[in-house]
Design a protein around this motif. Structure first.
Motif, PDB file in Angstrom:
ATOM      1  N   ALA A 224     -31.933  -3.443 -23.275  1.00  0.00           N
ATOM      2  CA  ALA A 224     -30.526  -3.800 -23.059  1.00  0.00           C
ATOM      3  C   ALA A 224     -29.602  -2.762 -23.679  1.00  0.00           C
ATOM      4  O   ALA A 224     -28.597  -2.364 -23.077  1.00  0.00           O
ATOM      5  N   TYR A 225     -29.936  -2.285 -24.878  1.00  0.00           N
ATOM      6  CA  TYR A 225     -29.142  -1.254 -25.558  1.00  0.00           C
ATOM      7  C   TYR A 225     -29.104   0.020 -24.712  1.00  0.00           C
ATOM      8  O   TYR A 225     -28.035   0.582 -24.463  1.00  0.00           O
ATOM      9  N   ASN A 226     -30.272   0.470 -24.261  1.00  0.00           N
ATOM     10  CA  ASN A 226     -30.341   1.700 -23.470  1.00  0.00           C
ATOM     11  C   ASN A 226     -29.616   1.552 -22.140  1.00  0.00           C
ATOM     12  O   ASN A 226     -28.948   2.489 -21.688  1.00  0.00           O
ATOM     13  N   ASP A 227     -29.721   0.376 -21.509  1.00  0.00           N
ATOM     14  CA  ASP A 227     -29.012   0.151 -20.249  1.00  0.00           C
ATOM     15  C   ASP A 227     -27.499   0.188 -20.468  1.00  0.00           C
ATOM     16  O   ASP A 227     -26.773   0.799 -19.682  1.00  0.00           O
ATOM     17  N   ALA A 228     -27.020  -0.468 -21.528  1.00  0.00           N
ATOM     18  CA  ALA A 228     -25.583  -0.494 -21.803  1.00  0.00           C
ATOM     19  C   ALA A 228     -25.058   0.897 -22.139  1.00  0.00           C
ATOM     20  O   ALA A 228     -23.948   1.265 -21.763  1.00  0.00           O
TER      21      ALA A 228
ATOM     22  N   GLU B 170     -19.822 -16.025 -30.515  1.00  0.00           N
ATOM     23  CA  GLU B 170     -20.470 -16.663 -29.383  1.00  0.00           C
ATOM     24  C   GLU B 170     -21.165 -15.551 -28.624  1.00  0.00           C
ATOM     25  O   GLU B 170     -20.526 -14.711 -28.013  1.00  0.00           O
ATOM     26  N   GLY B 171     -22.468 -15.523 -28.710  1.00  0.00           N
ATOM     27  CA  GLY B 171     -23.277 -14.464 -28.133  1.00  0.00           C
ATOM     28  C   GLY B 171     -24.390 -14.127 -29.099  1.00  0.00           C
ATOM     29  O   GLY B 171     -24.526 -14.740 -30.159  1.00  0.00           O
ATOM     30  N   SER B 172     -25.185 -13.155 -28.751  1.00  0.00           N
ATOM     31  CA  SER B 172     -26.327 -12.805 -29.593  1.00  0.00           C
ATOM     32  C   SER B 172     -26.018 -11.579 -30.443  1.00  0.00           C
ATOM     33  O   SER B 172     -25.125 -10.799 -30.139  1.00  0.00           O
ATOM     34  N   LEU B 173     -26.774 -11.450 -31.528  1.00  0.00           N
ATOM     35  CA  LEU B 173     -26.634 -10.333 -32.456  1.00  0.00           C
ATOM     36  C   LEU B 173     -27.994  -9.658 -32.564  1.00  0.00           C
ATOM     37  O   LEU B 173     -28.962 -10.289 -33.007  1.00  0.00           O
ATOM     38  N   TRP B 174     -28.075  -8.384 -32.151  1.00  0.00           N
ATOM     39  CA  TRP B 174     -29.342  -7.646 -32.158  1.00  0.00           C
ATOM     40  C   TRP B 174     -29.179  -6.347 -32.934  1.00  0.00           C
ATOM     41  O   TRP B 174     -28.337  -5.525 -32.599  1.00  0.00           O
ATOM     42  N   ALA B 175     -29.984  -6.159 -33.961  1.00  0.00           N
ATOM     43  CA  ALA B 175     -30.027  -4.899 -34.699  1.00  0.00           C
ATOM     44  C   ALA B 175     -31.393  -4.281 -34.443  1.00  0.00           C
ATOM     45  O   ALA B 175     -32.417  -4.899 -34.719  1.00  0.00           O
ATOM     46  N   LEU B 176     -31.422  -3.082 -33.887  1.00  0.00           N
ATOM     47  CA  LEU B 176     -32.684  -2.471 -33.479  1.00  0.00           C
ATOM     48  C   LEU B 176     -33.501  -1.944 -34.647  1.00  0.00           C
ATOM     49  O   LEU B 176     -34.718  -2.087 -34.659  1.00  0.00           O
ATOM     50  N   ASP B 177     -32.849  -1.310 -35.621  1.00  0.00           N
ATOM     51  CA  ASP B 177     -33.596  -0.667 -36.702  1.00  0.00           C
ATOM     52  C   ASP B 177     -33.285  -1.215 -38.085  1.00  0.00           C
ATOM     53  O   ASP B 177     -33.770  -0.686 -39.072  1.00  0.00           O
ATOM     54  N   GLY B 178     -32.453  -2.239 -38.184  1.00  0.00           N
ATOM     55  CA  GLY B 178     -32.075  -2.774 -39.480  1.00  0.00           C
ATOM     56  C   GLY B 178     -31.950  -4.275 -39.417  1.00  0.00           C
ATOM     57  O   GLY B 178     -32.482  -4.924 -38.514  1.00  0.00           O
ATOM     58  N   ALA B 179     -31.207  -4.808 -40.361  1.00  0.00           N
ATOM     59  CA  ALA B 179     -31.093  -6.259 -40.496  1.00  0.00           C
ATOM     60  C   ALA B 179     -29.816  -6.781 -39.851  1.00  0.00           C
ATOM     61  O   ALA B 179     -28.824  -6.071 -39.731  1.00  0.00           O
TER      62      ALA B 179
ATOM     63  N   ALA C  67     -39.005  -9.527 -27.963  1.00  0.00           N
ATOM     64  CA  ALA C  67     -37.556  -9.568 -28.161  1.00  0.00           C
ATOM     65  C   ALA C  67     -37.020  -8.187 -28.540  1.00  0.00           C
ATOM     66  O   ALA C  67     -35.978  -7.761 -28.037  1.00  0.00           O
ATOM     67  N   GLN C  68     -37.734  -7.488 -29.423  1.00  0.00           N
ATOM     68  CA  GLN C  68     -37.320  -6.136 -29.837  1.00  0.00           C
ATOM     69  C   GLN C  68     -37.308  -5.195 -28.634  1.00  0.00           C
ATOM     70  O   GLN C  68     -36.364  -4.422 -28.441  1.00  0.00           O
ATOM     71  N   ALA C  69     -38.340  -5.270 -27.818  1.00  0.00           N
ATOM     72  CA  ALA C  69     -38.412  -4.415 -26.626  1.00  0.00           C
ATOM     73  C   ALA C  69     -37.281  -4.743 -25.651  1.00  0.00           C
ATOM     74  O   ALA C  69     -36.656  -3.840 -25.082  1.00  0.00           O
ATOM     75  N   ASP C  70     -36.995  -6.027 -25.473  1.00  0.00           N
ATOM     76  CA  ASP C  70     -35.909  -6.440 -24.579  1.00  0.00           C
ATOM     77  C   ASP C  70     -34.556  -5.968 -25.107  1.00  0.00           C
ATOM     78  O   ASP C  70     -33.699  -5.523 -24.333  1.00  0.00           O
TER      79      ASP C  70
END
Length: 173
Positions: A17-21, A141-150, A10-13
């Protein structure tokens, strides 16, 4: 040994996604909104057109951001250099056909903070952290992703998968 576990995958995905955006070659900025409050760029009658919007530094939403989903395949990318902050009671609203929040990406250079009673739409991918203040209720409505924190969700916060809870959006006249 065994391959990566679900968390590592999940972290890699999320990082992909972050880098693509954020990739300005794949997604060049269509409109620079640096210094403009997102709550002032649209109305229900004239929602924001699909596209790539960028902020060299922070982005703020006070009020309502209306997104044009008159075409169900509309796509929005918000490239934000540093922080995303919403004021209390702010909202992101899809206008037109039922929207897929998978078609709304918020790429945040550091941290995102959604204020209390904010109703948000889209996937937020922040390089640092995400805080949702649900003291008076908040939702995404959607997902929440933090790469280096909480990802910190407080109070009466509701986070739902795309398309699972939202009523059909209003249609343009």
């Amino acid at each position: 040994g065994p391959g990566p576990g679900p968390a590592e995958t999940a972290q890699a995905d999320a990082l992909t996604a972050y880098n693509d955006a954020a990739n300005t070659i794949i997604n060049p900025c269509g409109t620079d909104l640096t210094g403009v409050n997102l709550g002032t760029v649209s109305t229900f009658a004239t929602p924001l057109a699909p596209g790539v919007y960028c902020f060299s530094t922070s982005a703020q939403l006070t009020g309502t951001l209306y997104l044009d989903f008159s075409n169900p395949n509309s796509f929005f990318i918000f490239q934000i250099g540093s922080t995303l902050t919403t004021a209390s009671g702010s909202s992101v609203v899809a206008v037109g056909t039922p929207a897929s929040c998978n078609n709304i990406i918020w790429q945040v250079g550091s941290s995102a903070t959604l204020g209390t009673a904010t109703t948000f739409l889209g996937d937020i991918i922040a390089s640092a952290s995400i805080t949702v203040d649900g003291t008076a209720g908040a939702s995404n409505e959607g997902s929440l992703w933090a790469l280096d924190g909480a990802v910190t969700i407080a109070g009466a916060t509701t986070v739902t998968a795309c398309g699972s809870s939202a009523p059909p959006p209003p249609t343009l006249p």
